[in-house]
Design a protein around this motif. Sequence first.
Motif, mmCIF file in Angstrom:
data_model
loop_
_atom_site.group_PDB
_atom_site.id
_atom_site.type_symbol
_atom_site.label_atom_id
_atom_site.label_comp_id
_atom_site.label_asym_id
_atom_site.label_seq_id
_atom_site.Cartn_x
_atom_site.Cartn_y
_atom_site.Cartn_z
ATOM 1 N N ALA A 77 36.212 34.340 35.896
ATOM 2 C CA ALA A 77 36.642 33.123 35.146
ATOM 3 C C ALA A 77 35.845 32.376 34.273
ATOM 4 O O ALA A 77 36.074 31.926 33.223
ATOM 5 N N GLU A 320 44.762 30.587 32.863
ATOM 6 C CA GLU A 320 43.828 31.643 32.551
ATOM 7 C C GLU A 320 43.509 32.350 33.901
ATOM 8 O O GLU A 320 42.979 33.278 34.106
ATOM 9 N N GLN A 321 44.396 31.822 35.039
ATOM 10 C CA GLN A 321 44.090 32.481 36.307
ATOM 11 C C GLN A 321 44.883 33.574 36.504
ATOM 12 O O GLN A 321 44.614 34.414 37.690
ATOM 13 N N ASN A 324 42.202 36.384 37.608
ATOM 14 C CA ASN A 324 41.701 36.199 38.677
ATOM 15 C C ASN A 324 42.291 35.860 40.051
ATOM 16 O O ASN A 324 42.700 36.794 40.699
ATOM 17 N N GLN A 457 38.489 27.054 32.258
ATOM 18 C CA GLN A 457 38.173 28.196 33.323
ATOM 19 C C GLN A 457 36.843 28.188 34.026
ATOM 20 O O GLN A 457 36.534 28.405 35.253
ATOM 21 N N THR A 460 37.970 26.350 36.965
ATOM 22 C CA THR A 460 38.572 27.355 37.958
ATOM 23 C C THR A 460 37.385 28.071 38.644
ATOM 24 O O THR A 460 37.599 28.235 39.737
#
Length: 515
Positions: A77, A320-321, A324, A457, A460
């Motif tokens: 992240a 954007e996870q 991850n 991010q 996150t």
Amino acid sequence: MSEAADIQASDDAPGLAARPAREFFGHPVGLFTLSTTELWERFSYYGMRAILFYFLTDTLANDGLALDDATGAALVAVYGSAVYLVTVVGGWMADRVMGARRAVLAGGVVIAAGHVSLAVPAHWTAYLGIVLVALGTGLLKPNVSSMVGELYRRDDPRRDSAFSIFYMGINIGSFSAPFVVQIAREIGGYHAGFAVAAVGMGLALVAFVLGRGALHGAGDTVPNPLTPADRPRVVRMALLIALALAAATGLAWVVARAGSQDAGVLDVVIDALSYLAFAAPVVMFLVMFRSPRVNAAERSRLTAYIPLFVAAMLFWMIFEQASNTLSQYARDHTDTNVLGFTISPVLYQSVNPASIIVLAPVFAWLWVRLGDRPSTAVKFAIGLTLAALSFVFLAVASAVAGDGRSPWWVLVVVYVVQTLGELCLSPVGLAATTLLAPLAFRGQAMALWFLAPAAGQAITAQLITATDGMSRTSFFGGIGLVTLVVAGVMFALAPWVTRRIREGAETDEEIAARH
């Protein structure tokens, strides 16, 4: 982050005079050069990103780095956050020092060196490779698409279709990369996968260098070159950046030591980069609000932009996870048996670009048919709502699965719903940014937009470390519900934001800046 933001950013960039050139399907051959370059660059970037979390958290016996899942996910992240932070510097370097073409070339070389470093089976070269890919991508990302705009005059009717072609190349690269890299990984391990990414970046550089003649000087000009009078200011800026890095690192060290005596260098790096990503947009907003070159009307419109920025930040926090927490869910909690075939968790990374390829033309047609409806603020709210619902859905699916695994289609639904949200929010994001930013800061609007995914991010990274040990149902459900509340607030604020946007578009300065 979706490349739609980059495409919109380029479309707002001032185009240079059209250059006489051979044509390729009705477009300058330079478009083919840039599209091919970006296709292979995105192939390398998303290929590396598809297996990065698995590499970081796999065992030493399997050539992984043996990080725990929380640290590995947080590192991925914050790596994404760093990419967007560096794009601010990359854009500045192109505008003031080297021009877009040299920035793209330099960034490509650094990215290639990073992938080669990752391909070497050693721990220290792996971390070096991650740093180099982040730095190189930050230098290349904001500049290659801006060169597309330079191939056309502002009033050239081919501009929109040019960016559509360019965008398609991006998504072809993004879609195919996980498949090819996974095949290489199955044959030769993680380092073979990273080697494939290195080859992809090498092909991007070859296409870019060999195709230079077709660009006819696009990107060669430094738009606002530094002068001797600028040097003291640049030195002060460099010192301030160094001071900010030192302060963030110092604060991260203090916090890490206070929280755990076992905190290591990696924990400090993750926290320091997170703090910088949080601080950067705050500082940028404060500079704009306090600037004597910003009048009262512009401050009012800038205030209206804050809800849009927050919505974008939270959207990218969820979106954007994919690289991850969703990668971890695909590996540990998803049944990968599809119609009798076992698929790799890596391949879920291709769902988003595949969905973009299918759905982007539909949305482009839809927005044309609807005209100004819904408003930009409502589109943001819809996009954020869809992202929130994707996590609420995943939380429910996780609860239903219990100690078992969710069906393979659950993550497909999550990615498709997020893509729908992306197509509502991302393409209009920079347009709103440039419209609401004060006239004196119009050139820095793209940097401000890139700080939204950077901060998202960073959130996150902090959430992952703070909630280590929390059930996946609580993690996804908590984020989804909180974001859903924020989306509701965004819907409520939409009429107010819309009024400010219209006021901004009606000023003579704004009209002059857009033409």
